[in-house]
Scaffold this motif. Sequence first.
Motif, PDB file in Angstrom:
ATOM      1  N   GLY A   1       0.833  -1.200   0.000  1.00 52.08           N
ATOM      2  CA  GLY A   1       0.000   0.000   0.000  1.00 52.08           C
ATOM      3  C   GLY A   1       0.867   1.249   0.000  1.00 52.08           C
ATOM      4  O   GLY A   1       1.954   1.260   0.582  1.00 52.08           O
TER       5      GLY A   1
ATOM      6  N   GLY B   1       9.395  -2.163   9.892  1.00 52.88           N
ATOM      7  CA  GLY B   1       7.998  -2.467   9.546  1.00 52.88           C
ATOM      8  C   GLY B   1       7.365  -1.573   8.510  1.00 52.88           C
ATOM      9  O   GLY B   1       6.141  -1.491   8.422  1.00 52.88           O
ATOM     10  N   THR B   2       8.185  -0.874   7.722  1.00 46.92           N
ATOM     11  CA  THR B   2       7.609   0.074   6.759  1.00 46.92           C
ATOM     12  C   THR B   2       7.538  -0.494   5.337  1.00 46.92           C
ATOM     13  O   THR B   2       7.195   0.228   4.406  1.00 46.92           O
ATOM     14  CB  THR B   2       8.427   1.380   6.747  1.00 46.92           C
ATOM     15  N   GLY B   3       7.903  -1.748   5.153  1.00 44.74           N
ATOM     16  CA  GLY B   3       7.727  -2.376   3.840  1.00 44.74           C
ATOM     17  C   GLY B   3       8.999  -2.535   3.019  1.00 44.74           C
ATOM     18  O   GLY B   3       8.933  -2.804   1.828  1.00 44.74           O
ATOM     19  N   LYS B   4      10.157  -2.415   3.660  1.00 48.98           N
ATOM     20  CA  LYS B   4      11.416  -2.512   2.910  1.00 48.98           C
ATOM     21  C   LYS B   4      11.618  -3.932   2.343  1.00 48.98           C
ATOM     22  O   LYS B   4      11.955  -4.081   1.170  1.00 48.98           O
ATOM     23  CB  LYS B   4      12.601  -2.128   3.810  1.00 48.98           C
ATOM     24  N   THR B   5      11.359  -4.922   3.184  1.00 49.15           N
ATOM     25  CA  THR B   5      11.508  -6.303   2.707  1.00 49.15           C
ATOM     26  C   THR B   5      10.480  -6.612   1.624  1.00 49.15           C
ATOM     27  O   THR B   5      10.791  -7.255   0.621  1.00 49.15           O
ATOM     28  CB  THR B   5      11.339  -7.286   3.897  1.00 49.15           C
ATOM     29  N   MET B   6       9.258  -6.114   1.836  1.00 46.91           N
ATOM     30  CA  MET B   6       8.210  -6.328   0.824  1.00 46.91           C
ATOM     31  C   MET B   6       8.629  -5.745  -0.515  1.00 46.91           C
ATOM     32  O   MET B   6       8.419  -6.355  -1.564  1.00 46.91           O
ATOM     33  CB  MET B   6       6.919  -5.622   1.249  1.00 46.91           C
TER      34      MET B   6
ATOM     35  N   ASN C   1      17.553  -0.336   9.213  1.00 45.99           N
ATOM     36  CA  ASN C   1      16.938   0.710  10.049  1.00 45.99           C
ATOM     37  C   ASN C   1      18.023   1.646  10.560  1.00 45.99           C
ATOM     38  O   ASN C   1      17.727   2.618  11.235  1.00 45.99           O
ATOM     39  CB  ASN C   1      16.282   0.105  11.313  1.00 45.99           C
TER      40      ASN C   1
HETATM   41  P1  ATP Z   1      12.098  -4.457   9.229  1.00 51.29           P
HETATM   42  O1  ATP Z   1      12.965  -3.262   9.155  1.00 51.29           O
HETATM   43  O2  ATP Z   1      11.528  -4.714  10.604  1.00 51.29           O
HETATM   44  O3  ATP Z   1      12.659  -5.696   8.561  1.00 51.29           O
HETATM   45  P2  ATP Z   1      10.537  -3.862   6.887  1.00 51.29           P
HETATM   46  O4  ATP Z   1      10.574  -2.409   6.590  1.00 51.29           O
HETATM   47  O5  ATP Z   1      11.382  -4.772   6.068  1.00 51.29           O
HETATM   48  O6  ATP Z   1      10.765  -4.091   8.419  1.00 51.29           O
HETATM   49  P3  ATP Z   1       8.382  -5.494   6.019  1.00 51.29           P
HETATM   50  O7  ATP Z   1       8.976  -6.780   6.541  1.00 51.29           O
HETATM   51  O8  ATP Z   1       8.448  -5.270   4.558  1.00 51.29           O
HETATM   52  O9  ATP Z   1       9.017  -4.282   6.779  1.00 51.29           O
HETATM   53  O10 ATP Z   1       6.872  -5.358   6.496  1.00 51.29           O
HETATM   54  C1  ATP Z   1       6.382  -6.077   7.617  1.00 51.29           C
HETATM   55  C2  ATP Z   1       4.912  -6.358   7.435  1.00 51.29           C
HETATM   56  O11 ATP Z   1       4.178  -5.143   7.572  1.00 51.29           O
HETATM   57  C3  ATP Z   1       4.551  -6.876   6.056  1.00 51.29           C
HETATM   58  O12 ATP Z   1       4.602  -8.278   6.008  1.00 51.29           O
HETATM   59  C4  ATP Z   1       3.163  -6.352   5.853  1.00 51.29           C
HETATM   60  O13 ATP Z   1       2.216  -7.212   6.455  1.00 51.29           O
HETATM   61  C5  ATP Z   1       3.138  -5.054   6.627  1.00 51.29           C
HETATM   62  N1  ATP Z   1       3.381  -3.863   5.791  1.00 51.29           N
HETATM   63  C6  ATP Z   1       4.382  -2.972   5.963  1.00 51.29           C
HETATM   64  N2  ATP Z   1       4.305  -1.973   5.063  1.00 51.29           N
HETATM   65  C7  ATP Z   1       3.231  -2.241   4.296  1.00 51.29           C
HETATM   66  C8  ATP Z   1       2.619  -1.583   3.179  1.00 51.29           C
HETATM   67  N3  ATP Z   1       3.109  -0.450   2.681  1.00 51.29           N
HETATM   68  N4  ATP Z   1       1.524  -2.147   2.627  1.00 51.29           N
HETATM   69  C9  ATP Z   1       1.015  -3.297   3.122  1.00 51.29           C
HETATM   70  N5  ATP Z   1       1.533  -3.965   4.173  1.00 51.29           N
HETATM   71  C10 ATP Z   1       2.630  -3.450   4.764  1.00 51.29           C
END
Ligand code: ATP
Length: 269
Positions: free
Chosen positions: A20, A62-67, A165
């Motif tokens: 999203g 948790g902001t979606g970097k891995t996604m 992070n």
């Molecule tokens: P970290 O730094 O903790 O590894 P990250 O930035 O890699 O976190 P992700 O692993 O991509 O974060 O996201 C964690 C979960 O949060 C995802 O599996 C998803 O469920 C939700 N999420 C985070 N951002 C979004 C987004 N923009 N849209 C939809 N879901 C999201």
Amino acid sequence: NLLSDIIEPNNIGVTFDDIGALENVKNTLEELIIVPLKRPELFSKGQLLKPVKGILFFGPPGTGKTMLAKAVATESGAKFINIAMSSITSKWHGDGEKYVKAVFSLASKASPSIVFLDEVDSMLGRRANPGEHEAMRKMKNEFMVHWDGLRTKYKERVLVLAATNRPFDLDEAVIRRFPRRFMVNLPDASSREKILKLILSKEELATDVDLQSLANMTGGFSGSDLKSLCLAAAQRPIREIIHREEEEKRLARVEGRPEPPSRGSEDIR
Ligand code: ATP
């Protein structure tokens, strides 16, 4: 051993549609990585447009970097190789140098491929770390050497994507190797609304649920926090039904009435 760490693009399970908001980042990634990976022939002439070898996503947890990293691999049809410090210590018994060598050799054979380093600071953190382990230093050097040696052709590409992070813990040499960096920040209210809509798109919501006001109430929440909130909310009516049933059973026992049957799922909301 390592083969199990390679994910075929069809099995990664994250596409851009699952993410999203973050439209700007997605659009730039499309132009910068996905189109060149899918249509290398368009880029084979001329010298100006050189393929990038590294991209860094930084921002709060948790902001979606891995996604984003996973979706880029899916969308471009590249294999995804997830490098985790945990597997270096568990599967490779601390022999990070060998692991890195194996990863790059595999990544080249599997190209086009994306090597993803989550928490890149834990692996490629500042060189000047006092007390830095000799094994760690060797692994880092090995990584740099292989990374620099990657072919810069559009065909047969291997690309390093990384997330952190703690961007300030990365040393200069590493930062320099990521010519493109994307800040992935906490979502603002309108982004939170988009994320909530996406997370809840397949759920049956009560009629009085207002996602806009929910988005306004959740300042400071990450995408991951919003997901947890939705999970907790979905769990609540179920917990209430179970609780109510147990109450009724308890009452029935006290009053000597026959126990009521369990309720059907239509009672959930
Ligand atoms: P970290 O730094 O903790 O590894 P990250 O930035 O890699 O976190 P992700 O692993 O991509 O974060 O996201 C964690 C979960 O949060 C995802 O599996 C998803 O469920 C939700 N999420 C985070 N951002 C979004 C987004 N923009 N849209 C939809 N879901 C999201």
